[in-house]
Design a protein around this motif. Structure first.
Motif, PDB file in Angstrom:
ATOM      1  N   LEU A 456     -11.317 -16.406  17.646  1.00  0.00           N
ATOM      2  CA  LEU A 456     -12.238 -16.848  16.592  1.00  0.00           C
ATOM      3  C   LEU A 456     -11.505 -17.053  15.272  1.00  0.00           C
ATOM      4  N   ALA A 457     -10.305 -16.488  15.155  1.00  0.00           N
ATOM      5  CA  ALA A 457      -9.515 -16.633  13.928  1.00  0.00           C
ATOM      6  C   ALA A 457      -8.352 -17.594  14.119  1.00  0.00           C
ATOM      7  N   GLY A 458      -8.387 -18.398  15.177  1.00  0.00           N
ATOM      8  CA  GLY A 458      -7.299 -19.319  15.454  1.00  0.00           C
ATOM      9  C   GLY A 458      -7.127 -20.384  14.392  1.00  0.00           C
ATOM     10  N   PRO A 459      -5.957 -21.015  14.331  1.00  0.00           N
ATOM     11  CA  PRO A 459      -5.670 -22.004  13.288  1.00  0.00           C
ATOM     12  C   PRO A 459      -6.477 -23.291  13.424  1.00  0.00           C
ATOM     13  N   GLY A 460      -7.116 -23.502  14.573  1.00  0.00           N
ATOM     14  CA  GLY A 460      -7.906 -24.720  14.765  1.00  0.00           C
ATOM     15  C   GLY A 460      -9.393 -24.519  14.630  1.00  0.00           C
ATOM     16  N   THR A 461      -9.818 -23.364  14.099  1.00  0.00           N
ATOM     17  CA  THR A 461     -11.245 -23.084  13.923  1.00  0.00           C
ATOM     18  C   THR A 461     -11.759 -23.709  12.629  1.00  0.00           C
ATOM     19  N   ILE A 462     -13.082 -23.732  12.483  1.00  0.00           N
ATOM     20  CA  ILE A 462     -13.675 -24.363  11.308  1.00  0.00           C
ATOM     21  C   ILE A 462     -14.593 -23.451  10.509  1.00  0.00           C
ATOM     22  N   VAL A 463     -14.881 -22.261  11.017  1.00  0.00           N
ATOM     23  CA  VAL A 463     -15.694 -21.314  10.250  1.00  0.00           C
ATOM     24  C   VAL A 463     -14.988 -19.964  10.231  1.00  0.00           C
ATOM     25  N   LYS A 464     -15.332 -19.150   9.264  1.00  0.00           N
ATOM     26  CA  LYS A 464     -14.739 -17.828   9.154  1.00  0.00           C
ATOM     27  C   LYS A 464     -15.117 -16.986  10.368  1.00  0.00           C
ATOM     28  N   PRO A 465     -14.201 -16.134  10.827  1.00  0.00           N
ATOM     29  CA  PRO A 465     -14.482 -15.325  12.017  1.00  0.00           C
ATOM     30  C   PRO A 465     -15.764 -14.503  11.909  1.00  0.00           C
ATOM     31  N   ALA A 466     -16.029 -13.935  10.739  1.00  0.00           N
ATOM     32  CA  ALA A 466     -17.237 -13.123  10.579  1.00  0.00           C
ATOM     33  C   ALA A 466     -18.495 -13.960  10.782  1.00  0.00           C
ATOM     34  N   LEU A 467     -18.485 -15.181  10.254  1.00  0.00           N
ATOM     35  CA  LEU A 467     -19.638 -16.063  10.430  1.00  0.00           C
ATOM     36  C   LEU A 467     -19.750 -16.507  11.882  1.00  0.00           C
ATOM     37  N   ALA A 468     -18.625 -16.813  12.507  1.00  0.00           N
ATOM     38  CA  ALA A 468     -18.648 -17.214  13.913  1.00  0.00           C
ATOM     39  C   ALA A 468     -19.225 -16.104  14.783  1.00  0.00           C
ATOM     40  N   MET A 469     -18.837 -14.874  14.489  1.00  0.00           N
ATOM     41  CA  MET A 469     -19.357 -13.742  15.253  1.00  0.00           C
ATOM     42  C   MET A 469     -20.860 -13.588  15.035  1.00  0.00           C
ATOM     43  N   LYS A 470     -21.287 -13.808  13.815  1.00  0.00           N
ATOM     44  CA  LYS A 470     -22.712 -13.711  13.505  1.00  0.00           C
ATOM     45  C   LYS A 470     -23.507 -14.778  14.270  1.00  0.00           C
ATOM     46  N   LEU A 471     -22.973 -15.997  14.308  1.00  0.00           N
ATOM     47  CA  LEU A 471     -23.647 -17.073  15.028  1.00  0.00           C
ATOM     48  C   LEU A 471     -23.657 -16.804  16.530  1.00  0.00           C
ATOM     49  N   ARG A 472     -22.568 -16.231  17.040  1.00  0.00           N
ATOM     50  CA  ARG A 472     -22.514 -15.893  18.468  1.00  0.00           C
ATOM     51  C   ARG A 472     -23.541 -14.825  18.814  1.00  0.00           C
ATOM     52  N   ASN A 473     -23.606 -13.800  17.975  1.00  0.00           N
ATOM     53  CA  ASN A 473     -24.561 -12.727  18.223  1.00  0.00           C
ATOM     54  C   ASN A 473     -25.994 -13.227  18.106  1.00  0.00           C
ATOM     55  N   GLY A 474     -26.217 -14.160  17.158  1.00  0.00           N
ATOM     56  CA  GLY A 474     -27.550 -14.731  17.010  1.00  0.00           C
ATOM     57  C   GLY A 474     -27.947 -15.537  18.222  1.00  0.00           C
ATOM     58  N   ALA A 475     -26.981 -16.232  18.811  1.00  0.00           N
ATOM     59  CA  ALA A 475     -27.271 -17.037  19.997  1.00  0.00           C
ATOM     60  C   ALA A 475     -27.619 -16.163  21.194  1.00  0.00           C
ATOM     61  N   LYS A 476     -27.055 -14.944  21.213  1.00  0.00           N
ATOM     62  CA  LYS A 476     -27.353 -14.033  22.322  1.00  0.00           C
ATOM     63  C   LYS A 476     -28.784 -13.524  22.255  1.00  0.00           C
ATOM     64  N   THR A 477     -29.254 -13.256  21.045  1.00  0.00           N
ATOM     65  CA  THR A 477     -30.566 -12.643  20.902  1.00  0.00           C
ATOM     66  C   THR A 477     -31.693 -13.660  20.831  1.00  0.00           C
ATOM     67  N   ALA A 478     -31.376 -14.874  20.373  1.00  0.00           N
ATOM     68  CA  ALA A 478     -32.416 -15.894  20.260  1.00  0.00           C
ATOM     69  C   ALA A 478     -32.579 -16.636  21.585  1.00  0.00           C
ATOM     70  N   ALA A 479     -33.766 -17.082  21.842  1.00  0.00           N
ATOM     71  CA  ALA A 479     -34.016 -17.861  23.044  1.00  0.00           C
ATOM     72  C   ALA A 479     -33.380 -19.237  22.901  1.00  0.00           C
ATOM     73  N   ARG A 480     -32.647 -19.663  23.913  1.00  0.00           N
ATOM     74  CA  ARG A 480     -32.013 -20.966  23.875  1.00  0.00           C
ATOM     75  C   ARG A 480     -33.070 -22.050  24.091  1.00  0.00           C
ATOM     76  N   PRO A 481     -32.920 -23.213  23.469  1.00  0.00           N
ATOM     77  CA  PRO A 481     -33.858 -24.304  23.673  1.00  0.00           C
ATOM     78  C   PRO A 481     -33.899 -24.712  25.144  1.00  0.00           C
ATOM     79  N   ALA A 482     -35.038 -25.154  25.575  1.00  0.00           N
ATOM     80  CA  ALA A 482     -35.174 -25.599  26.950  1.00  0.00           C
ATOM     81  C   ALA A 482     -34.282 -26.779  27.232  1.00  0.00           C
ATOM     82  N   ALA A 483     -33.585 -26.751  28.355  1.00  0.00           N
ATOM     83  CA  ALA A 483     -32.688 -27.851  28.722  1.00  0.00           C
ATOM     84  C   ALA A 483     -33.481 -29.054  29.166  1.00  0.00           C
ATOM     85  N   LYS A 484     -32.979 -30.217  28.801  1.00  0.00           N
ATOM     86  CA  LYS A 484     -33.658 -31.456  29.179  1.00  0.00           C
ATOM     87  C   LYS A 484     -33.106 -31.958  30.508  1.00  0.00           C
TER      88      LYS A 484
END
Length: 484
Positions: A456-484
C-alpha cells in the motif's frame, strides 16, 4: 519519504494525463513539442529558478513516461516530437528501471548534522560526552561540530535535551537501502544500476524530481489501441486506491480497453498454500528459517547483495507467477499486463516472466482513467466471480498479510511456526539481514516487505497508505453494489 500530496506529484500527474490525452487523440507527435509550453505557460509563477528550467523538466518527464533512458539517449537538439515518433514505432527495453534528470538535481551537499540556535550550552553537555570522535566543542557557551572529525553517527542528536541538533540529509541517498544512489564528479545524482533493487524509495524521496522511473506504459497503450486482447492482472493493493469498489474498478478498466481483469490475489492463494507446505517441510526436517518470496524488491536485494539468502527464500512463484498460469488457461491467446504499486515488478517480469507483455503502476492507470474521462465512482459494478477461497489473500498488500495467509494454511498438528515480519527495507534492516548467515533470526518464517506498511506504500500508489487502509476496511464492512 515525501508525502504523496506534494507539488511534484501533482505536476507529474498533470504531465502524464496531458500526454495520454494526445496519445488517445492521435496527436502525440504533432503536439509533443508544444506540451512543455502549454503545461508551463508564461503566466505561471515558477517554483524553480525560471519557467525555462521548468519546461525543460516537463520535457524530460515526458521522455521518462515514454520509457526513454535519459542518461543514455538525451539529445538536447532533438525535438520531443522525434522521440515520440520513435516510441510509437518501437518499444523501449524495460531495464534499467530508473533514469536521472541532471537538470533537476540540485547537487545537495553531503549529509550532515548541525547545531541550531536552540542550543542552551547546558552544563550536562551530553552531546560532547557521547560523541565517539570528540567532534563537539563549545565556543562562547554554544556547541559546534567539527566537520573533519564528525562521522555522522547521530549520537548528539539522540541525546540533546533541547533537540538543538539538526540532521540535514541527502534525501535520495538517505532513502536508498543499498547505497545505489551516488554523486558523480560534478556533484549530480547517479544510479548504480547493478546495485539498484527497484524499491523506488529514491524516486519518492527526491524533492526536485531528479530521479524518475522509466515507464512501461506506452507498449501497453499501443496493444490496447490496436484492439488486442489484453488481460490485466491487478495486485491486491489496488483495493483502496480508487474511490469505489473493486467491482467498479474492474468495469472502469474494461472501459479503458482491457479485455478482462484478474486479481493477483487468486495467484496469491496458490503461493500461500505452497509456502505453507514448504515451511512445514523445513521445520520438520530442521532446515532452518525460510523467507517469503513475494516482494520483487526483496528478491532483487537477495540476488544483488545477500546471496546467502538465495537458499533461504521460498521456492514458490510469486502471486504474479501463478496468476500467469491462471490467465494462460482461461485466455490462451491473450496478452497479460501486471498493474500494481511496484517498480521492481518490471525487473521480475523482464528476468522471469516472458509471458507478461507489460507492467504499469496504479498511478499510470489513474492517468489513463483521467485522460479517457472515466470516473470509477460512476461505473456499474461487474462481478468479480467466486473470490471466497482467496479473499483473505488480498491482505498480501499489507505488512504481515503474506505471513498471516501462509499461517492460516499451515495448520499442522503439533508443529508451531515462529514468524518475523520485516516491515520496510532500509540501511539498518539490510545490515541486520546480512548477519543472518552467522546468526540466524529466531523465526521459522520471515516475511519481507520492501515498503513500510506493505505494498500500500509502494512507489506506484496514488493515495496515502492510511487512507488506502481506511477505504479497504470500509469496503469490507459496507455491502458491495449488486453486480450487473
Amino acid at each position: 519519504m515525501l508525502e504523496l500530496n506534494n507539488q511534484y506529484t501533482l505536476m507529474k500527474r498533470k504531465i502524464d494525463t496531458e500526454v495520454l490525452k494526445c496519445f488517445f487523440n492521435d496527436t502525440l507527435v504533432e503536439q509533443a513539442d508544444r506540451l512543455p509550453f502549454e503545461i508551463i505557460p508564461k503566466t505561471r509563477t515558477p517554483f524553480r529558478c525560471c519557467i525555462y528550467k521548468e519546461r525543460a523538466m516537463v520535457r524530460y518527464r515526458i521522455m521518462a513516461l515514454s520509457g526513454i533512458n535519459i542518461e543514455r539517449d538525451d539529445d538536447e537538439e532533438k525535438p520531443l516530437s522525434a522521440y515520440m515518433q520513435e516510441v510509437l514505432d518501437e518499444d523501449k527495453p524495460p531495464l534499467p528501471l530508473l533514469t536521472t534528470i541532471i537538470t533537476g538535481c540540485s547537487g545537495c551537499p553531503k549529509s550532515q548534522y548541525r547545531i541550531s540556535d536552540g542550543c542552551r550550552g547546558c552544563f550536562a553537555r551530553p552531546c560532547m560526552s557521547n560523541c565517539p570522535k570528540d567532534a563537539i566543542v563549545f565556543i562562547n557557551g554554544q556547541a559546534h561540530i567539527q566537520e573533519d572529525r564528525c562521522i555522522r553517527c547521530g549520537k548528539c542528536m539522540e541525546v540533546c535535551p533541547f533537540h538543538a541538533v539538526v540532521h540535514i540529509p541527502v534525501p535520495c541517498e538517505e532513502a536508498c537501502p543499498v547505497d545505489a544512489v551516488t554523486k558523480n564528479e560534478e556533484g549530480f545524482v547517479e544510479i548504480e544500476h547493478d546495485k539498484c533493487i527497484g524499491c523506488g524509495k529514491c524516486v519518492r524521496s527526491c524533492p526536485f524530481g531528479a530521479i524518475v522511473e522509466r515507464s512501461g506504459l506506452f507498449p501497453v497503450l499501443k496493444m490496447i489501441k490496436k484492439g488486442e486482447k489484453v488481460v490485466a492482472m491487478v495486485a491486491p493493493a489496488i483495493d483502496g486506491q480508487f474511490p469505489g469498489t473493486l467491482e467498479q474498478v474492474k468495469t472502469a478498466m474494461k472501459k479503458a480497453g482491457f479485455y478482462d481483469v484478474v486479481e493477483v490475489a487468486e495467484g496469491a492463494e496458490i503461493t500461500s498454500e505452497n509456502e505453507a507446505e514448504e515451511l512445514h517441510e523445513k521445520i520438520t526436517e530442521g532446515k532452518g528459517f525460510m523467507t517469503t518470496s513475494c516482494c520483487a524488491a526483496y528478491m532483487e536485494l537477495i540476488y544483488k547483495h545477500i546471496p546467502y539468502l538465495k537458499d533461504r527464500h521460498s521456492t514458490s512463484l510469486s502471486p504474479m507467477g501463478y496468476t500467469v498460469n491462471i490467465i494462460k488457461e482461461r485466455y490462451p491467446d491473450a496478452k497479460m499486463v501486471f498493474v500494481g504499486p511496484c517498480l521492481a515488478k518490471k525487473a521480475e517480469v523482464a528476468r522471469r516472466y516472458k509471458d507478461i507483455s507489460g507492467v504499469i503502476t496504479f498511478a499510470e492507470l489513474a492517468s489513463i482513467f483521467v485522460a479517457k474521462g472515466i470516473d470509477v465512482r460512476e461505473m456499474e459494478a461487474e462481478s468479480l466471480g467466486d473470490t471466497e477461497s482467496f479473499q483473505d489473500c488480498r491482505e498480501f498488500a499489507v505488512s504481515q498479510g503474506v505471513a498471516n495467509c501462509v499461517m492460516r494454511r499451515f495448520k499442522k498438528d503439533g508443529v508451531n511456526a515462529r514468524v518475523l515480519p520485516i516491515d520496510g527495507l532500509d540501511k539498518k534492516t539490510v545490515r541486520l539481514m546480512k548477519t543472518w548467515e552467522k546468526r540466524a533470526p529466531e523465526a521459522d518464517l520471515v516475511e519481507v516487505m520492501a515498503c513500510e506498511g506493505g505494498c500500500l506504500a509502494g512507489p506506484g500508489t496514488i493515495v496515502k497508505p492510511a487512507l488506502a487502509m481506511k477505504l479497504r476496511n470500509g469496503a469490507k464492512t459496507a455491502a458491495r453494489p449488486a453486480a450487473k
